[in-house]
Design an enzyme around this catalytic site. Structure first.
Site, short mmCIF file in Angstrom:
data_model
loop_
_atom_site.label_atom_id
_atom_site.label_comp_id
_atom_site.label_asym_id
_atom_site.label_seq_id
_atom_site.Cartn_x
_atom_site.Cartn_y
_atom_site.Cartn_z
CE LYS A 110 24.87 -13.42 13.63
NZ LYS A 110 24.80 -13.84 12.21
CB SER B 191 22.66 -17.27 12.34
OG SER B 191 23.51 -16.31 11.73
CB SER C 159 22.84 -15.32 8.91
OG SER C 159 22.81 -16.70 9.16
N1 GLN Z 1 21.46 -20.98 7.53
C1 GLN Z 1 22.76 -21.01 6.99
C2 GLN Z 1 23.63 -21.95 7.79
O1 GLN Z 1 23.15 -22.51 8.69
C3 GLN Z 1 23.35 -19.64 6.92
C4 GLN Z 1 23.93 -19.15 8.19
C5 GLN Z 1 24.55 -17.79 8.07
O2 GLN Z 1 24.35 -17.08 7.09
N2 GLN Z 1 25.35 -17.44 9.05
O3 GLN Z 1 24.77 -22.11 7.53
#
Ligand code: GLN
Length: 464
Positions: free
Chosen positions: A72, A147, A171
């Site tokens: 990532k 994400s 994410s």
């Molecule tokens: N969807 C969640 C957010 O927007 C989680 C994001 C994540 O785990 N990095 O914060």
């Protein structure tokens, strides 16, 4: 294509070399139209593979040696760009390796490239990337989930043997669910965060995304443990677990199967629970009564921490700098042009929630609610071994479906954020499909019980 185990066997038995393997993945990446990679370095990948082949030839090598993986683009790999999918870091080159990268390199992995994500890991669909969304390999009109969108899509599309993602509120699990791969969000502290671009420091964890449970376990084992560079990391020896479905107590949170969940998703999860029961597990209804406040709590704590963490991107210290006007202009213009809409929204929410007049009403309150959420889980784990529930209330959504409605986007996180607030480990396991769209089962364990999750998830893999 191959799992880590199969690739390892092939390398050991000289059926192919790491260079062969690496070239095959690079071909897939070059032909891909998923936008799963933000950058890859062919020459460097081959060089790493050659080094791995030399190690393999010597006969003494570990299981990840020569295995091609994707990282990532919020995790630093020395000498490679690390953009966090943000314009503000578009040309930023990582000056050192994250601890997880150091550990993987010690085993001799081949890093193919850096994968797409929501900008600074803020999002659930992958559409918040400054460099365009990642497409879902099962249906390119749909999102890959976020994400860690590129990390999940690349493994699902055989563009990498495994990948690393990060999970602040879902994410790793959400894109794993949407793309039909296996992803683990480790216990808070199990894996060092050193070298991960911080979003919500009390929530963030790096974890593996892989083709199956065994692979996720192999990668987790390689990256976990105490690191002197991260004071929140803990000593960790992943012990073998004899846990099996037979006699296992599985908790089902009654609050998780109410309105809002897609009927087909519900069917798949209930079917998985039934299969566990058929295999000898005892199904126990539990209550996580504070979970109705989890989203509100998360969307105060995560932006608050983000607003503090992102203050460092000021146009002076890192990345993009708009040299125009006086010092204040440089700050305003660099942040103004460098950050995307969602990132700005989070910084504003977080700054507001932390400001002196509102701190008690929002941030402090949210921290109190967080304790209640933790207590719910602690109580549940007095009665059960693991918790089964959905990862997301819906399968992969259409591109653009929720981009104009942040609140509906946040709702996709309803089943994942509590786990981060409580610091627990949880795995997303492919459990079925709605038409051609994968749906993940979430298996939540108590702190540092990844071994139990892995043991049971491997049994579930066989019956699903
Ligand atoms: N969807 C969640 C957010 O927007 C989680 C994001 C994540 O785990 N990095 O914060």
């Amino acid at each position: 294509m191959l799992t880590i185990r199969q690739a390892h066997e092939g390398l050991k038995n000289k059926e192919f070399t790491s260079v062969d393997l690496t070239k095959a993945y690079l071909e897939k990446i070059k032909k891909s139209d998923l936008n799963s990679f933000l950058g890859f370095n062919e020459e460097w990948a081959i060089e790493q593979a050659e080094n791995a082949d030399a190690k393999i030839k010597s006969g003494k090598f570990e299981i990840l040696c020569g295995i091609p993986c994707a990282i990532k683009d919020a995790i630093m790999v020395e000498g490679q760009k690390c953009t966090a999918a943000s314009k503000i870091l578009e040309n930023y080159v990582a000056p050192y390796d994250a601890t997880v990268i150091k550990k993987l390199k010690e085993q001799g992995v081949v890093i193919l490239g850096k994968t797409n994500l929501d900008e600074f890991a803020m999002g659930g669909s992958g559409e918040n990337s400054a460099f365009g969304p990642t497409k879902n390999p099962h249906d390119k009109t749909r999102v890959a989930g976020g994400s860690s969108s590129g990390s999940a899509a690349s493994v699902a599309a055989n563009e990498a043997c495994f990948s690393l993602g990060s999970d602040t509120g879902g994410s790793i699990r959400l894109p794993s669910s949407f793309c039909g791969v296996t992803g683990l969000k480790p216990t808070y502290g199990a894996v060092s965060r050193y070298g991960l671009i911080a979003f919500g420091s009390s929530l963030d964890q790096i974890g593996p995304i892989a083709k199956n449970v065994k692979d996720a376990e192999i990668v987790f084992q390689a990256i976990c443990g105490k690191d002197k560079m991260d004071a929140t990391s803990a000593d960790y020896n992943l012990e073998f677990s004899k846990a099996s479905l037979k006699g296992l107590k599985i908790g089902i949170p009654k609050e998780y199967f109410v309105k809002g969940i897609d009927k087909e998703v519900e069917k798949i999860i209930k079917n998985a629970i039934k299969k566990a029961e058929d295999a000898g597990a005892e199904i126990i209804e539990i209550s996580l009564k504070s979970s109705e406040f989890a989203l509100a709590c998360y969307y105060i704590i995560a932006p608050s921490e983000a607003s503090a963490n992102l203050a460092r991107f000021d146009g002076i210290r890192y990345g993009m700098s708009v040299q125009d006007g006086n010092l204040l202009d440089v700050y305003l213009k660099s942040k103004g042009q460098g950050f995307g809409e969602e990132v700005k929204r989070r910084i504003m929410i977080g700054t507001y929630a932390l400001s002196s007049g509102y701190y008690d009403a929002y941030y402090k309150k949210a921290e109190e609610v967080r304790q209640l959420i933790k207590q719910d889980f602690a109580k549940a784990f007095e009665k059960v071994d693991l918790i089964f529930c959905p990862v997301s209330p819906v399968p992969a959504i259409k591109m653009g479906e929720r981009t104009n409605d942040p609140l509906s986007m946040y709702l996709m996180d309803i089943y994942t954020v509590s786990v981060n607030l409580a610091g627990l480990p949880a795995l997303s396991l492919p459990a079925g499909k709605v038409e051609n769209l994968p749906v993940g089962l979430q298996i939540i364990g108590n702190h540092f019980q990844e071994n139990k999750i892995f043991a049971v998830a491997q049994e579930m893999e066989k019956v699903l």
